[in-house]
Design a protein around this motif. Structure first.
Motif, PDB file in Angstrom:
ATOM      1  N   ASP A   4       0.857  -1.139   0.039  1.00  0.00           N
ATOM      2  CA  ASP A   4       0.083  -0.069  -0.157  1.00  0.00           C
ATOM      3  C   ASP A   4       0.966   1.320  -0.009  1.00  0.00           C
ATOM      4  N   ALA A   5       1.880   1.234   0.744  1.00  0.00           N
ATOM      5  CA  ALA A   5       2.839   2.461   0.992  1.00  0.00           C
ATOM      6  C   ALA A   5       3.313   2.709  -0.439  1.00  0.00           C
ATOM      7  N   ASP A  51       1.192   4.116  -2.913  1.00  0.00           N
ATOM      8  CA  ASP A  51       0.976   5.598  -2.611  1.00  0.00           C
ATOM      9  C   ASP A  51       2.071   6.344  -3.357  1.00  0.00           C
ATOM     10  N   GLU A  52       3.228   5.753  -2.872  1.00  0.00           N
ATOM     11  CA  GLU A  52       4.451   6.532  -3.328  1.00  0.00           C
ATOM     12  C   GLU A  52       4.495   6.648  -4.894  1.00  0.00           C
ATOM     13  N   LEU A  84       1.884   6.584  -6.898  1.00  0.00           N
ATOM     14  CA  LEU A  84       0.962   7.798  -7.217  1.00  0.00           C
ATOM     15  C   LEU A  84       1.429   9.010  -7.346  1.00  0.00           C
ATOM     16  N   GLU A  85       2.383   9.458  -6.114  1.00  0.00           N
ATOM     17  CA  GLU A  85       2.816  10.466  -5.971  1.00  0.00           C
ATOM     18  C   GLU A  85       3.657  10.951  -6.884  1.00  0.00           C
TER      19      GLU A  85
END
Length: 192
Positions: free
Chosen positions: A125-126, A129-130, A132-133
């Protein structure tokens, strides 16, 4: 003179933004790959935990049947075959007076792979998200590339019109957009 300087500077900044967009795109790809790898590992660990639960449930079922048949020898034989994780949970269940619905419901029951699965899912998950950033950062640089191309267009067009006021207006607009883009670009993270 201003036109030549502006064209030269913006050409370099356009190339820089394209480079940065590409670098962040690469970082995004790496992070997505790491997220995918962690998700696969998490699924494998979860499968290990499910297999351990199934084994423990099968053994426990036999133990329940031995208790029902009042066969203490068989009970002891089965208890010797409890997995280490289930034995801990079983002992906790017994120590609690068997008030819980069974050894599977006590917090001490943690089959192998359970904690690893959760940790790997959190890592996936992390990383997602990274990624996507990083994707957004690449998109931001791509947008600046387009805006710098607009500055190049306005600057070049300012040299093609005959009216002096139109030249100044187009060049002025190009400078305003260029300054806005440079200020914005300075707020973005850099990946080299």
């Amino acid at each position: 003179m201003l036109t030549v300087f502006l064209l030269s500077l913006i050409a370099v900044l356009t190339a820089w933004c394209g480079f940065e967009s590409s670098k962040w795109g690469g970082e995004m790809s790496i992070a997505f790959s790491q997220a995918s790898s962690a998700r696969i590992q998490s699924t494998a660990a979860e499968a290990q935990a499910n297999a351990a639960r199934q084994y423990d449930l099968t053994i426990y079922t036999q133990w329940v049947l031995a208790v029902e048949a009042q066969d203490t020898d068989l009970q002891g034989f089965i208890e010797e075959r409890f997995s280490p994780q289930f034995a801990v949970a079983f002992d906790a269940w017994e120590a609690g007076g068997r008030e819980a619905l069974g050894p599977f419901t006590v917090p001490e029951y943690v089959p192998p792979g359970t904690l690893e699965s959760v940790a790997l899912a959190d890592r996936a998950d992390a990383k997602f998200d990274e990624a996507l950033e990083y994707n957004q950062r690449g998109d931001n640089y791509t947008l600046l590339t387009v805006l710098f191309a607009l500055v190049l267009f306005l600057t070049a067009m300012s040299q093609r019109v005959n009216a002096a006021w139109m030249q100044r207006a187009m060049l002025g607009l190009a400078v305003i957009v260029a300054v806005g883009c440079v200020v914005t670009m300075l707020t973005y993270p850099v990946k080299i």
